[in-house]
Design a protein around this motif. Structure first.
Motif: not given
Length: 211
Positions: A170, A172-173, A175-176
């Motif tokens: 993702k 905006n993240d 790590e995800t």
């Protein structure tokens, strides 16, 4: 009471025959007195011969007073051995019972788990190919208005290129990871996706190129 006896070995017979005829009977009696009464002969010759024969006279199978002590000692040792063997067998039996009890407990636990649905495994995300994204975009465009959504091919290509460069994580993240690329494409086609271009890139017309 057990009957007294002793084994008349060949070396005893040979030792008796070495004596003069008149002393053979007396030496036999000296042997019997030692075996059955524990009395050693006073005659030095008989005492010397008896000392040589004692290992044979004291062997197992001989009864009598002198032999009974050894027999009793042997019996005591045998009893100790039997007791130790019984104790060892009892220990092994207890260990076997404990092991069997643990096995039954394990089987019981196994039976208790039957009928319980297994824990669902987490789905491992597999990145789509560009062809898969284009095919899905085309399918949803054809179903627009009846559950699908319009998604032009260039939009699908932008979507795939963007997330491919991000390692399908993702925006905006970082790590995800992306778990459902189809849902992400739906958001992208609606203009809500990160890096979404509002218009397709300009096309180059080969006819307009200078010669």
């Amino acid at each position: 009471m057990a009957e007294k006896y002793f084994c008349f070995f060949e070396n005893i017979r040979t030792a008796i025959k070495k004596l003069p005829r008149d002393q053979q009977l007396a030496f036999r009696e000296a042997i019997e007195n030692y075996v059955f009464d524990g009395v050693e002969p006073s005659d030095p010759v008989f005492a010397a011969l008896l000392q040589i024969l004692k290992p044979s006279l004291d062997k197992k199978g001989r009864g009598g007073q002198a032999g009974n002590k050894n027999a009793q000692k042997s019996a005591n040792n045998s009893n100790k051995t039997n007791k130790n063997e019984s104790k060892r067998i009892e220990t092994n039996k207890n260990e076997s019972n404990e092991s069997g009890h643990e096995t039954l407990n394990t089987k019981h636990q196994t039976l208790n788990t039957k009928g319980v649905p297994p824990t669902p495994k987490t789905n491992i995300f597999s990145p789509p190919t560009l062809d898969e994204v284009l095919a899905y975009a085309k399918q949803q465009t054809e179903l627009a208005g009846v559950g699908g959504f319009p998604c032009a091919p260039y939009v699908a290509e932008q979507f795939w290129a963007h997330y491919q460069s991000q390692g399908w994580r993702k925006s905006n993240d970082a790590e995800t990871p992306v778990r459902d690329w189809r849902a992400a494409l739906r958001m992208w086609a609606r203009g809500a996706g990160p890096g979404r271009n509002a218009a397709p890139p300009p096309l180059v017309n080969n006819d307009d190129l200078p010669v």
